[in-house]
Design an enzyme around this catalytic site. Structure first.
Site, PDB file in Angstrom:
ATOM      1  N   ASP A 172     -24.346   3.452  -7.484  1.00 13.63           N
ATOM      2  CA  ASP A 172     -23.137   3.260  -8.285  1.00 13.63           C
ATOM      3  C   ASP A 172     -23.463   2.326  -9.459  1.00 13.63           C
ATOM      4  OD1 ASP A 172     -19.819   3.530  -7.613  1.00 13.63           O
ATOM      5  OD2 ASP A 172     -20.453   2.071  -9.122  1.00 13.63           O
ATOM      6  N   HIS A 209     -16.829  12.446  -4.264  1.00 13.27           N
ATOM      7  CA  HIS A 209     -17.958  11.543  -4.014  1.00 13.27           C
ATOM      8  C   HIS A 209     -17.635  10.643  -2.834  1.00 13.27           C
ATOM      9  CE1 HIS A 209     -15.328   9.867  -7.140  1.00 13.27           C
ATOM     10  NE2 HIS A 209     -15.581   8.676  -6.627  1.00 13.27           N
TER      11      HIS A 209
HETATM   12  P1  AMP Z   1     -13.854   6.347  -7.729  1.00 13.07           P
HETATM   13  O1  AMP Z   1     -12.903   5.273  -8.085  1.00 13.07           O
HETATM   14  O2  AMP Z   1     -13.929   6.585  -6.253  1.00 13.07           O
HETATM   15  O3  AMP Z   1     -13.629   7.621  -8.538  1.00 13.07           O
HETATM   16  O4  AMP Z   1     -15.279   5.774  -8.101  1.00 13.07           O
HETATM   17  C1  AMP Z   1     -16.036   6.176  -9.183  1.00 13.07           C
HETATM   18  C2  AMP Z   1     -17.294   5.353  -9.153  1.00 13.07           C
HETATM   19  O5  AMP Z   1     -18.229   5.936 -10.037  1.00 13.07           O
HETATM   20  C3  AMP Z   1     -17.105   3.895  -9.608  1.00 13.07           C
HETATM   21  O6  AMP Z   1     -17.498   3.036  -8.527  1.00 13.07           O
HETATM   22  C4  AMP Z   1     -18.036   3.766 -10.812  1.00 13.07           C
HETATM   23  O7  AMP Z   1     -18.683   2.531 -10.852  1.00 13.07           O
HETATM   24  C5  AMP Z   1     -19.009   4.910 -10.584  1.00 13.07           C
HETATM   25  N1  AMP Z   1     -19.625   5.471 -11.780  1.00 13.07           N
HETATM   26  C6  AMP Z   1     -19.012   5.872 -12.917  1.00 13.07           C
HETATM   27  N2  AMP Z   1     -19.905   6.399 -13.775  1.00 13.07           N
HETATM   28  C7  AMP Z   1     -21.112   6.335 -13.153  1.00 13.07           C
HETATM   29  C8  AMP Z   1     -22.430   6.708 -13.521  1.00 13.07           C
HETATM   30  N3  AMP Z   1     -22.705   7.271 -14.703  1.00 13.07           N
HETATM   31  N4  AMP Z   1     -23.426   6.483 -12.632  1.00 13.07           N
HETATM   32  C9  AMP Z   1     -23.166   5.896 -11.444  1.00 13.07           C
HETATM   33  N5  AMP Z   1     -21.943   5.539 -11.033  1.00 13.07           N
HETATM   34  C10 AMP Z   1     -20.926   5.735 -11.886  1.00 13.07           C
END
Ligand code: AMP
Length: 115
Positions: A33, A104
């Site tokens: 993440d 995810h």
């Molecule tokens: P959610 O709130 O469950 O949709 O979590 C989305 C997660 O994706 C968050 O914890 C972000 O930090 C993570 N995230 C967003 N963009 C990226 C990226 N390019 N690579 C890795 N993690 C990401």
């Protein structure tokens, strides 16, 4: 909700955005993440286009669902988490706090997590 193929995880899957992939098989990829909440914070995403858990369980085949969850287990194993324990989180939809509209699983560990 229709799948938005412009979401960041779709771009990662297509190789249009860089990531440090730590695991891949026919069902999923896993990568750290970007904003880790715990010492170990990895995201596991299915290769298929599913917006969230509800969409996945409604449309994916039993083989895809079983394969994906077995893969999540393999990722946790690879990260060395099962011995001390860890947490799996799926945020689903608006009220669930989901930001990226591609299913995810957050794999969280590396310390004792608050209840
Ligand atoms: P959610 O709130 O469950 O949709 O979590 C989305 C997660 O994706 C968050 O914890 C972000 O930090 C993570 N995230 C967003 N963009 C990226 C990226 N390019 N690579 C890795 N993690 C990401």
């Amino acid at each position: 909700m229709a799948y938005d193929s412009d979401n960041v995880f779709a771009k990662i899957l297509r190789g249009e955005l860089p990531t440090n992939k730590i695991y891949e098989d026919e069902y999923c990829i896993a990568f750290p993440d970007l904003n880790p909440k715990t010492p170990v914070h990895v995201l596991v995403i299915p290769k298929g286009e599913y917006t969230d858990f509800s969409d996945f369980t409604a449309r994916a085949t039993p083989a895809e669902i079983a394969g994906f969850f077995k893969s999540v287990g393999k990722v946790a194993q690879q990260l060395g988490l099962p011995e001390k324990g860890y947490r799996l989180v799926m945020n689903i939809g608006h009220d669930g706090g989901q930001v990226v509209p591609h299913l995810h699983v957050h794999v969280l560990g590396g310390k004792k997590l608050p209840v």
